[in-house]
Design an enzyme around this catalytic site. Structure first.
Site, PDB file in Angstrom:
ATOM      1  N   LYS A  55       0.874  -1.428   0.256  1.00  0.00           N
ATOM      2  CA  LYS A  55      -0.007  -0.032  -0.082  1.00  0.00           C
ATOM      3  C   LYS A  55       0.824   1.193  -0.008  1.00  0.00           C
ATOM      4  CE  LYS A  55      -0.868   0.989   4.948  1.00  0.00           C
ATOM      5  NZ  LYS A  55       0.045   0.323   5.684  1.00  0.00           N
ATOM      6  N   HIS A 182       2.019  -3.661  14.977  1.00  0.00           N
ATOM      7  CA  HIS A 182       2.594  -2.577  14.160  1.00  0.00           C
ATOM      8  C   HIS A 182       2.858  -1.178  15.128  1.00  0.00           C
ATOM      9  CE1 HIS A 182       3.242   0.619  11.102  1.00  0.00           C
ATOM     10  NE2 HIS A 182       3.036  -0.196  10.305  1.00  0.00           N
ATOM     11  N   SER A 185       3.039   4.149  12.033  1.00  0.00           N
ATOM     12  CA  SER A 185       3.943   4.831  10.898  1.00  0.00           C
ATOM     13  C   SER A 185       4.822   5.681  11.474  1.00  0.00           C
ATOM     14  CB  SER A 185       3.133   5.114   9.997  1.00  0.00           C
ATOM     15  OG  SER A 185       3.826   4.677   8.594  1.00  0.00           O
ATOM     16  N   GLY A 222       6.576   0.769  10.331  1.00  0.00           N
ATOM     17  CA  GLY A 222       6.905   1.957  11.071  1.00  0.00           C
ATOM     18  C   GLY A 222       8.464   2.521  10.997  1.00  0.00           C
ATOM     19  N   GLU A 257       7.408  -5.906   8.059  1.00  0.00           N
ATOM     20  CA  GLU A 257       6.608  -5.165   7.005  1.00  0.00           C
ATOM     21  C   GLU A 257       6.723  -3.828   6.427  1.00  0.00           C
ATOM     22  OE1 GLU A 257       2.741  -5.809   8.723  1.00  0.00           O
ATOM     23  OE2 GLU A 257       2.800  -7.787   8.572  1.00  0.00           O
ATOM     24  N   PRO A 258       8.181  -3.516   6.212  1.00  0.00           N
ATOM     25  CA  PRO A 258       8.349  -1.902   5.969  1.00  0.00           C
ATOM     26  C   PRO A 258       7.771  -1.602   4.770  1.00  0.00           C
ATOM     27  CG  PRO A 258      10.187  -3.453   5.460  1.00  0.00           C
ATOM     28  CD  PRO A 258       9.403  -4.427   6.093  1.00  0.00           C
ATOM     29  N   GLY A 259       7.137  -0.239   4.760  1.00  0.00           N
ATOM     30  CA  GLY A 259       6.779   0.242   3.589  1.00  0.00           C
ATOM     31  C   GLY A 259       7.428   1.622   3.398  1.00  0.00           C
ATOM     32  N   ARG A 260       7.210   2.794   4.165  1.00  0.00           N
ATOM     33  CA  ARG A 260       7.860   3.887   3.940  1.00  0.00           C
ATOM     34  C   ARG A 260       9.633   3.709   3.801  1.00  0.00           C
ATOM     35  NH1 ARG A 260       5.389   8.183   5.514  1.00  0.00           N
ATOM     36  NH2 ARG A 260       4.176   7.318   7.204  1.00  0.00           N
ATOM     37  N   ASP A 342     -10.234  24.003  -3.915  1.00  0.00           N
ATOM     38  CA  ASP A 342     -10.625  23.532  -2.566  1.00  0.00           C
ATOM     39  C   ASP A 342      -9.417  24.535  -1.563  1.00  0.00           C
ATOM     40  OD1 ASP A 342     -10.737  22.535   0.100  1.00  0.00           O
ATOM     41  OD2 ASP A 342     -11.875  20.837  -1.008  1.00  0.00           O
ATOM     42  N   TYR A 370       3.574   6.758   0.256  1.00  0.00           N
ATOM     43  CA  TYR A 370       2.041   7.049   0.540  1.00  0.00           C
ATOM     44  C   TYR A 370       1.646   8.318  -0.543  1.00  0.00           C
ATOM     45  CZ  TYR A 370       2.526   3.590   4.198  1.00  0.00           C
ATOM     46  OH  TYR A 370       2.692   2.541   4.741  1.00  0.00           O
TER      47      TYR A 370
HETATM   48  C1  LIG Z   1       0.963   0.384   6.524  1.00  0.00           C
HETATM   49  C2  LIG Z   1       1.385  -0.964   6.906  1.00  0.00           C
HETATM   50  C3  LIG Z   1       2.652  -1.251   6.865  1.00  0.00           C
HETATM   51  C4  LIG Z   1       3.618  -0.282   6.393  1.00  0.00           C
HETATM   52  O1  LIG Z   1       4.084   0.603   7.480  1.00  0.00           O
HETATM   53  P1  LIG Z   1       5.216   1.700   7.221  1.00  0.00           P
HETATM   54  O2  LIG Z   1       4.940   2.625   8.332  1.00  0.00           O
HETATM   55  O3  LIG Z   1       5.061   2.374   5.793  1.00  0.00           O
HETATM   56  O4  LIG Z   1       6.358   0.761   7.261  1.00  0.00           O
HETATM   57  C5  LIG Z   1       3.079  -2.549   7.419  1.00  0.00           C
HETATM   58  N1  LIG Z   1       2.237  -3.471   7.986  1.00  0.00           N
HETATM   59  C6  LIG Z   1       0.924  -2.921   7.881  1.00  0.00           C
HETATM   60  C7  LIG Z   1      -0.169  -4.143   8.649  1.00  0.00           C
HETATM   61  C8  LIG Z   1       0.410  -1.922   7.543  1.00  0.00           C
HETATM   62  O5  LIG Z   1      -1.108  -1.525   7.633  1.00  0.00           O
END
Ligand SMILES: *Cc1c(COP(=O)(O)O)cnc(C)c1O
Length: 392
Positions: A55, A182, A185, A222, A257-260, A342, A370
């Protein structure tokens, strides 16, 4: 998508703007940055296998590179599952990390053999029992840390409720293979991970005493945007705590589960000033400037409102007017607005910028997290897409 070589993303943007004709915003993807971030992760947390959170940035090129690097994926919906499986990634490399799943998506996961998934409540256990009883379950536990976005009110079982949930899973003859959390973030420090990992040990022991044989600890996302000292301090705190509670030679595999952290620095956003309004004194002196961009809060900048992120652009000048000469070198207070009709759509207030003109461009680094995935079609402006890809 064009590929450029041997330039920084900013230099690449300057080159591209030179003969850029249209007025739409775009991203530059620095592929090498993804490679670097993954390598740094593996250097600092060799035990922890990253499952990238789709995501955060679901661009197909980004996903393909990460799949090629051997990462797993955290998915939350049918379409996210599909986008990863379409790359040829084995379903065992996915974790369906949404504790509250649509039944139809759960059925889709089942038909594609995506069997690792999280849960945090009784109803979800009954749903899983009905639709996918062979699933391998991770109990998501609530541990809130200091962060810019907390998930605790929405997801995660309170630790004191875990024994009850585990007992129900047992009664339903479901298979609990581990736990997840988690901390929120953009975590501020390693303490929240340390506390959560210690707490997970207790819940995993409860699971063992109920007859489960857990094999996964999922420490969630996070992690910070940059691989800076903040990141390495968090990594060191996590490693130390893992050694204490989950020795390397034990039965527990540790995933995250790293995203950012993975995607944040890989994309830069390039936007144009489409309109301008100067605020002048009676004698003509310019007091402040108001700029309107081709991208804003309803487009790629949504995330900066959510987490109050301070962003600062570099300038790509395409114009030169006589006004520039009178103001050369000095900055003036500038409000920067997005393109929509807006007033919520404000990218920055009183930013220190040199005097700019319509047709000049702004380069925003670290816009990979994001941004793409939160764009709306409000007012139907063209969404910034990845037009240029930079490799070193
Ligand atoms: C959004 C999310 C992540 C990613 O989080 P980051 O802060 O971007 O690392 C990981 N696990 C779950 C379940 C999430 O909802």
């Amino acid at each position: 998508m064009k590929t450029l070589q041997g330039t920084s993303p900013y230099e690449a943007a300057c080159l591209l703007i030179k003969d850029h004709k249209d007025e739409d915003p775009f991203f530059i993807l620095d592929q090498q940055d993804l490679h670097k971030k993954v390598a740094i992760w593996r250097e600092h947390m060799p035990r922890i296998k990253p499952f990238y959170a789709v995501k955060c940035n679901n661009d197909p090129t980004v996903l393909k590179i990460l799949a090629g690097l051997g990462l797993g994926f955290d998915v939350a919906s049918k379409a996210e599952i599909e986008s990863v499986l379409d790359l040829g990634v084995d379903p065992s490399r996915l974790v369906y990390a949404q504790p509250c799943k649509f039944s139809s998506h759960l059925l889709f996961a089942k038909s594609h053999k995506v069997n690792k998934m999280t849960f945090d409540n009784e109803d979800e256990l009954h749903k899983i029992k009905k639709i996918y009883p062979e699933a391998k379950l991770l109990l998501r536990i609530r541990y809130d840390g200091l962060s810019t976005m907390c998930f605790g009110d929405k997801f995660g079982a309170d630790p004191e409720n875990c024994p009850k949930l585990l007992k129900l899973a047992r009664e339903l003859q479901l298979t609990v293979v581990g736990v997840s959390f988690h901390v929120g973030s953009h975590a501020q420090d390693g303490d929240s991970y340390v506390r959560a990992i210690a707490g997970c040990r207790k819940v995993l022991d409860q699971a063992i005493s109920l007859g489960f044989t857990p094999s996964i600890l999922d420490i969630g996302g996070g992690f910070p945007l940059k691989a800076d000292i903040h990141f390495t301090a968090i990594a060191a705190a996590i490693n130390e705590t893992l050694d204490q509670y989950f020795p390397n030679d034990g039965p527990i595999e540790v995933i995250a589960e790293p995203g950012r952290y993975i995607a944040g620095t890989a994309l830069s956003l390039v936007t144009m000033i489409t309109s301008r309004r100067l605020i002048k004194r009676n004698d003509g002196e310019i007091m402040s400037a108001i700029y309107y961009l081709n991208d804003g809060i309803y487009g790629s900048f949504h995330t900066i409102k959510i987490i109050n992120r301070i962003v600062k652009p570099k300038i790509i000048r395409k114009t030169h007017s006589s006004e520039d000469d009178t103001k050369l070198g000095s900055c003036i207070a500038s409000d920067v607005w997005g393109p929509t009709c807006d007033s919520y759509d404000k990218v920055g207030s009183s930013m220190d910028l040199p005097l700019l003109s319509v047709g000049d461009w702004l380069f925003w680094p670290d816009m990979g997290d994001y941004t793409l995935t939160l764009q709306s079609s409000f007012n139907s402006y063209t969404k910034a897409s990845i037009q240029y890809c930079k490799t070193d």
